[in-house]
Design an enzyme around this catalytic site. Structure first.
Site, PDB file in Angstrom:
ATOM      1  N   LYS A  44      26.750 -61.051 -11.831  1.00  0.00           N
ATOM      2  CA  LYS A  44      27.962 -60.468 -12.012  1.00  0.00           C
ATOM      3  C   LYS A  44      28.980 -61.233 -12.555  1.00  0.00           C
ATOM      4  CE  LYS A  44      29.709 -58.620  -8.125  1.00  0.00           C
ATOM      5  NZ  LYS A  44      30.457 -58.812  -6.694  1.00  0.00           N
ATOM      6  N   ILE A  45      29.550 -60.310 -13.668  1.00  0.00           N
ATOM      7  CA  ILE A  45      30.527 -60.830 -14.625  1.00  0.00           C
ATOM      8  C   ILE A  45      31.830 -59.980 -14.390  1.00  0.00           C
ATOM      9  CG2 ILE A  45      30.888 -61.152 -17.103  1.00  0.00           C
ATOM     10  CD1 ILE A  45      28.132 -61.885 -17.727  1.00  0.00           C
TER      11      ILE A  45
END
EC number: 2.2.1.2
Length: 367
Positions: free
Chosen positions: A141-142
């Site tokens: 997750k970014i």
């Protein structure tokens, strides 16, 4: 085992059902497997808040914490060891789903939220977490900050699957899709590079939009009937943007090489206002090739009384009218989305700090 018919209907309509929660107790007790077997669950998302609650509220981590305490490991190393272990175990549990579907069976692990405005550090941590968990059905997750966009491109180019989080506006969502396509194109520069196994979702937040806009509508003395509509309308227009991007010639060239579409993921789908239907953000966001990640409470509500609503593709004109009415009422949507992004990053930083403090305290106690 027999799947719940309401959640199965949602799944049959094209919505992948993901659980927005994870803990070691949930894995070991068989609860996660039960949700896969009976509630159509085909994926899991996590965030620092989820891990903070899991670790502070369970004894299941005591032995591992003790082992790390006597070794004198740092708080940072302990955090990553613990969270990576849970995510790895969840990936293994969901591996049959990944093999069956080819796209789902994924578990998300977030880069440290304090890196949200550092491009190179985000890309480096994404690569490290991918190596650390070492499972093909992992998502890194970014956050969709301005600085996160080039990190998304770099991470996809390196063959790492990405869940882009904290998307609130159509403008930023379009930039996220651009970052994804740019990453695929960068990878395609190598004629021997493969797109096999590379997946991505774009997490478009819903309920937080209503919370912020409802507050501003109240402050403006606007028509109360506008409340509770912007979150869904904003997401519906996001799906319209998704359809436009992933029907383009540019996308067709990448798809011909084996690339997968970046699916929209509806996040923050637990209703914050008790006056609204507890399944609002599930029933009203039904479209093919989407993901809805939901708290278990919301999932159980849909299992009990949820119904598949009007297809998103039929709502674009009405959704645009809602958003225009909100603007006409004096709500500055650009400011709304900027505030939500800032608050979203800060909430995860606060949760990460809370988690770090809890792990530090427990490491000291376990010596």
């Amino acid at each position: 085992m027999t799947q719940n018919e309401n959640l199965e209907a949602l799944s049959d309509a094209g919505v992948a059902v993901w659980l927005d929660d994870l803990s070691r107790d949930r894995i070991r007790s068989g609860n996660l497997q039960q949700l896969v077997d009976e509630h159509s669950v085909v994926g899991v998302t996590t965030n620092p808040s989820i891990f903070a609650a899991a670790i502070s509220g369970s004894e299941s981590y005591d032995d591992q914490l003790h082992a790390m305490a006597v070794r004198g490991v740092s708080v940072e190393e302990a955090l990553r060891t613990i969270t990576a272990a849970d995510v790895r175990d969840a990936c293994d549990l969901l591996a049959p789903v990944a093999q069956r579907t080819g796209r789902d069976g994924r578990v998300s692990l977030e880069v440290a939220p304090g890196l949200a405005h550092e491009t190179d550090a985000t890309a480096a941590e994404a690569a490290h977490l991918w190596w650390l968990v070492d499972r093909p059905n992992l998502f890194i997750k970014i956050p969709a900050t301005v600085e996160g966009l080039p990190a998304i491109t770099e991470t996809i180019a390196n063959g790492i699957s990405v869940n882009v989080t904290l998307i609130f506006s159509l403008e930023r969502y379009k930039a996220v899709m651009e970052a994804y396509l740019a990453g695929l194109e960068k990878r395609a520069e190598d004629p021997d590079a493969s797109f096999e196994g590379i997946e991505s979702v774009a997490s478009f937040f819903v309920s937080r939009v209503d919370t912020e806009i409802d507050k501003r509508l109240d402050d403006a003395g606007a028509d109360p009937s506008l409340k509770g509509k912007a979150g869904v309308a904003n997401a519906q227009l996001a799906y319209q943007a998704y359809e436009e991007v992933f029907s383009s010639d540019r996308w067709a060239a990448l798809e011909a090489r084996g690339a997968s579409k970046q699916r929209p993921l509806w996040a923050s789908t637990g209703v914050k206002n008790p006056d609204y239907s507890d399944v609002l953000y599930l029933s009203e966001l039904v479209a093919p090739d989407t993901v809805n990640t939901m708290p278990e409470k919301t999932m159980q509500a849909f299992a009990d009384h949820g119904q598949v609503g009007r297809p998103v593709q039929e709502t674009y004109a009405d959704a645009e009218k809602v958003m225009q009415s909100v603007r006409d009422a004096g709500v500055d949507l650009d400011d709304v989305f900027a505030v939500l992004e800032t608050e979203g990053v800060q909430k995860f930083i606060d949760a990460w700090d809370e988690l770090s403090g809890s792990v530090k305290e427990q490491l000291q106690d376990k010596k």
